[in-house]
Design a protein around this motif. Structure first.
Motif, PDB file in Angstrom:
ATOM      1  N   SER A  37      30.595   5.792  -8.462  1.00  0.00           N
ATOM      2  CA  SER A  37      29.101   5.874  -8.502  1.00  0.00           C
ATOM      3  C   SER A  37      28.386   6.031  -7.083  1.00  0.00           C
ATOM      4  O   SER A  37      29.045   6.169  -6.200  1.00  0.00           O
ATOM      5  CB  SER A  37      28.532   4.348  -8.928  1.00  0.00           C
ATOM      6  OG  SER A  37      28.922   3.413  -7.936  1.00  0.00           O
ATOM      7  N   ALA A  38      27.119   6.305  -6.951  1.00  0.00           N
ATOM      8  CA  ALA A  38      26.354   6.664  -5.820  1.00  0.00           C
ATOM      9  C   ALA A  38      25.404   5.536  -5.494  1.00  0.00           C
ATOM     10  O   ALA A  38      24.445   5.286  -6.472  1.00  0.00           O
ATOM     11  CB  ALA A  38      25.898   7.936  -5.764  1.00  0.00           C
ATOM     12  N   VAL A  39      25.234   5.021  -4.269  1.00  0.00           N
ATOM     13  CA  VAL A  39      24.175   4.292  -3.944  1.00  0.00           C
ATOM     14  C   VAL A  39      23.015   4.747  -3.273  1.00  0.00           C
ATOM     15  O   VAL A  39      23.436   5.671  -2.152  1.00  0.00           O
ATOM     16  CB  VAL A  39      24.616   2.729  -3.351  1.00  0.00           C
ATOM     17  CG1 VAL A  39      23.518   2.148  -2.847  1.00  0.00           C
ATOM     18  CG2 VAL A  39      25.678   2.223  -4.138  1.00  0.00           C
ATOM     19  N   ILE A  40      21.982   4.934  -3.499  1.00  0.00           N
ATOM     20  CA  ILE A  40      20.743   5.438  -2.979  1.00  0.00           C
ATOM     21  C   ILE A  40      19.949   4.690  -2.297  1.00  0.00           C
ATOM     22  O   ILE A  40      19.261   3.702  -3.182  1.00  0.00           O
ATOM     23  CB  ILE A  40      20.091   6.526  -3.985  1.00  0.00           C
ATOM     24  CG1 ILE A  40      21.030   7.402  -4.582  1.00  0.00           C
ATOM     25  CG2 ILE A  40      19.000   7.482  -3.373  1.00  0.00           C
ATOM     26  CD1 ILE A  40      20.703   8.070  -5.797  1.00  0.00           C
ATOM     27  N   SER A  41      19.237   4.933  -1.055  1.00  0.00           N
ATOM     28  CA  SER A  41      18.347   4.067  -0.576  1.00  0.00           C
ATOM     29  C   SER A  41      17.026   5.192  -0.119  1.00  0.00           C
ATOM     30  O   SER A  41      17.399   6.172   0.165  1.00  0.00           O
ATOM     31  CB  SER A  41      18.627   3.289   0.745  1.00  0.00           C
ATOM     32  OG  SER A  41      19.090   4.121   1.715  1.00  0.00           O
ATOM     33  N   GLN A  42      15.858   4.528  -0.393  1.00  0.00           N
ATOM     34  CA  GLN A  42      14.550   5.194   0.164  1.00  0.00           C
ATOM     35  C   GLN A  42      13.711   4.370   1.122  1.00  0.00           C
ATOM     36  O   GLN A  42      13.727   3.252   0.923  1.00  0.00           O
ATOM     37  CB  GLN A  42      13.946   5.692  -1.416  1.00  0.00           C
ATOM     38  CG  GLN A  42      14.483   6.760  -2.151  1.00  0.00           C
ATOM     39  CD  GLN A  42      13.649   7.001  -3.368  1.00  0.00           C
ATOM     40  OE1 GLN A  42      14.132   7.009  -4.351  1.00  0.00           O
ATOM     41  NE2 GLN A  42      12.361   7.182  -2.997  1.00  0.00           N
ATOM     42  N   LYS A  43      13.131   5.280   2.130  1.00  0.00           N
ATOM     43  CA  LYS A  43      12.223   4.510   2.788  1.00  0.00           C
ATOM     44  C   LYS A  43      10.884   5.583   2.779  1.00  0.00           C
ATOM     45  O   LYS A  43      11.006   6.693   2.821  1.00  0.00           O
ATOM     46  CB  LYS A  43      12.872   4.480   4.214  1.00  0.00           C
ATOM     47  CG  LYS A  43      13.869   3.508   4.411  1.00  0.00           C
ATOM     48  CD  LYS A  43      14.317   3.431   5.876  1.00  0.00           C
ATOM     49  CE  LYS A  43      15.522   2.484   6.086  1.00  0.00           C
ATOM     50  NZ  LYS A  43      16.021   2.480   7.450  1.00  0.00           N
ATOM     51  N   PRO A  44       9.970   5.031   2.946  1.00  0.00           N
ATOM     52  CA  PRO A  44       9.449   3.205   2.669  1.00  0.00           C
ATOM     53  C   PRO A  44       9.727   3.011   1.074  1.00  0.00           C
ATOM     54  O   PRO A  44       9.893   4.115   0.230  1.00  0.00           O
ATOM     55  CB  PRO A  44       8.096   3.474   3.060  1.00  0.00           C
ATOM     56  CG  PRO A  44       7.370   4.855   2.941  1.00  0.00           C
ATOM     57  CD  PRO A  44       8.711   5.675   3.018  1.00  0.00           C
ATOM     58  N   SER A  45       9.676   1.798   0.791  1.00  0.00           N
ATOM     59  CA  SER A  45       9.600   1.487  -0.607  1.00  0.00           C
ATOM     60  C   SER A  45       8.431   1.694  -1.108  1.00  0.00           C
ATOM     61  O   SER A  45       8.015   1.947  -2.488  1.00  0.00           O
ATOM     62  CB  SER A  45      10.274   0.086  -0.838  1.00  0.00           C
ATOM     63  OG  SER A  45       9.352  -0.907  -0.111  1.00  0.00           O
ATOM     64  N   ARG A  46       7.151   1.386  -0.207  1.00  0.00           N
ATOM     65  CA  ARG A  46       5.875   1.732  -0.801  1.00  0.00           C
ATOM     66  C   ARG A  46       5.121   1.997   0.466  1.00  0.00           C
ATOM     67  O   ARG A  46       5.425   1.776   1.510  1.00  0.00           O
ATOM     68  CB  ARG A  46       5.343   0.460  -1.639  1.00  0.00           C
ATOM     69  CG  ARG A  46       5.391  -0.957  -0.742  1.00  0.00           C
ATOM     70  CD  ARG A  46       4.687  -1.992  -1.655  1.00  0.00           C
ATOM     71  NE  ARG A  46       5.571  -2.118  -2.997  1.00  0.00           N
ATOM     72  CZ  ARG A  46       5.100  -2.265  -4.026  1.00  0.00           C
ATOM     73  NH1 ARG A  46       3.598  -2.295  -4.294  1.00  0.00           N
ATOM     74  NH2 ARG A  46       5.823  -2.326  -5.099  1.00  0.00           N
ATOM     75  N   ASP A  47       3.965   2.712   0.196  1.00  0.00           N
ATOM     76  CA  ASP A  47       2.910   2.887   1.349  1.00  0.00           C
ATOM     77  C   ASP A  47       1.361   3.113   0.516  1.00  0.00           C
ATOM     78  O   ASP A  47       1.490   3.388  -0.511  1.00  0.00           O
ATOM     79  CB  ASP A  47       3.331   4.055   2.164  1.00  0.00           C
ATOM     80  CG  ASP A  47       2.729   4.196   3.557  1.00  0.00           C
ATOM     81  OD1 ASP A  47       3.303   4.869   4.303  1.00  0.00           O
ATOM     82  OD2 ASP A  47       1.797   3.176   3.691  1.00  0.00           O
ATOM     83  N   ILE A  48       0.668   2.798   1.354  1.00  0.00           N
ATOM     84  CA  ILE A  48      -0.739   3.048   1.195  1.00  0.00           C
ATOM     85  C   ILE A  48      -1.314   4.153   2.188  1.00  0.00           C
ATOM     86  O   ILE A  48      -1.331   3.817   3.444  1.00  0.00           O
ATOM     87  CB  ILE A  48      -1.684   1.639   0.962  1.00  0.00           C
ATOM     88  CG1 ILE A  48      -1.142   1.068   0.034  1.00  0.00           C
ATOM     89  CG2 ILE A  48      -3.127   2.189   0.738  1.00  0.00           C
ATOM     90  CD1 ILE A  48      -1.727  -0.481  -0.027  1.00  0.00           C
ATOM     91  N   CYS A  49      -1.833   5.037   1.697  1.00  0.00           N
ATOM     92  CA  CYS A  49      -2.329   6.516   2.731  1.00  0.00           C
ATOM     93  C   CYS A  49      -3.484   6.825   2.590  1.00  0.00           C
ATOM     94  O   CYS A  49      -4.394   6.631   1.336  1.00  0.00           O
ATOM     95  CB  CYS A  49      -1.249   7.334   2.639  1.00  0.00           C
ATOM     96  SG  CYS A  49       0.444   7.025   2.974  1.00  0.00           S
TER      97      CYS A  49
END
Lengths: 116, 117
Positions: free
Chosen positions: B1-13
């Protein structure tokens, strides 16, 4: 071309009763079919997959799905719903073209609500 | 399996600004994908990002609006440029496993929830 139709946008069941989420597909090739679940504020998790082996596929958390070529269907079932099953469910089709060209096509999703 | 992380998790622009979303995978993968999930909608593929080549965009998506980088086999970025409220969505990174023969499972990151005011 490939497409997938989820026949119900919302399904409500009582806890302990059976779950049926319906999915029909269209594919020019022998398809691979998947069900993914998406809990609120979480990523997609693969529930189960069909890839031309056994037509009855068992997945995680007690879910299973049956591939019926004559009906072009891949409905998701579970004998007894649990509160934790409440989530969005996506039926996904992928044709078995070359590995690099093969893409996933998502259905519109079915929101499952489980009532106490 | 592959573990994926994302940044940012949320943002208001704010409208007119740009946001770059990062995707990190815990293993080397050939194919990475970026999807968009608009509110209450299903997932739509934006582009396929292969290391060492230009990203391939789906119909309705263009490089000027969604530039993608893929500097190595474990990392990619998606930039949402000159944002408008219509860009408010969840953006998901996805990778395809490199083992398994003709069937390669596809894994998804947790998503980046973007709100544009």
């Amino acid at each position: 071309a490939q497409s997938v139709t989820q026949l119900d946008s919302h399904v409500s069941v009582s806890e302990g009763t059976p779950v049926l989420l319906r999915c029909n597909y269209s594919s020019s090739y022998s398809p691979s079919l998947f069900w993914y679940v998406q809990h609120p504020n979480k990523g997609l998790q693969l529930l189960l997959k069909y890839t031309s082996a056994a037509t009855l596929v068992k997945g995680i958390n007690g879910f299973e799905a049956e591939f019926k070529k004559s009906e072009t269907s891949f409905h998701l079932t579970k004998p007894s719903a649990h509160m934790s099953d409440a989530a969005e469910y996506f039926c996904v089709v992928s044709d078995q073209g070359s590995g690099s060209a093969r893409q996933l096509t998502f259905g519109s999703g079915t929101q499952l609500t489980v009532l106490p | 399996s592959a573990v994926i992380s994302q940044k940012p998790s949320r943002d208001i622009c704010q409208r007119g600004t740009s946001l770059t979303i990062q995707c990190q995978v815990d293993s080397q993968v050939t194919m990475m994908f970026w999807y968009r999930q608009q509110p209450g909608q299903s997932l739509t593929l934006i582009a396929t990002a292969n290391q060492g080549s230009e990203a391939t965009y789906e119909s309705g998506f263009v490089i000027d609006k969604f530039p993608i980088s893929r500097p190595n086999l474990t990392f990619s970025t998606l930039t949402v440029s000159n944002m408008s409220p219509e860009d408010s969505s969840i953006y998901l990174c996805s990778v395809r496993a490199t083992s398994g023969g003709i069937y390669n499972e596809q894994f998804f990151g947790p998503g980046t929830r973007l709100t544009v005011l």
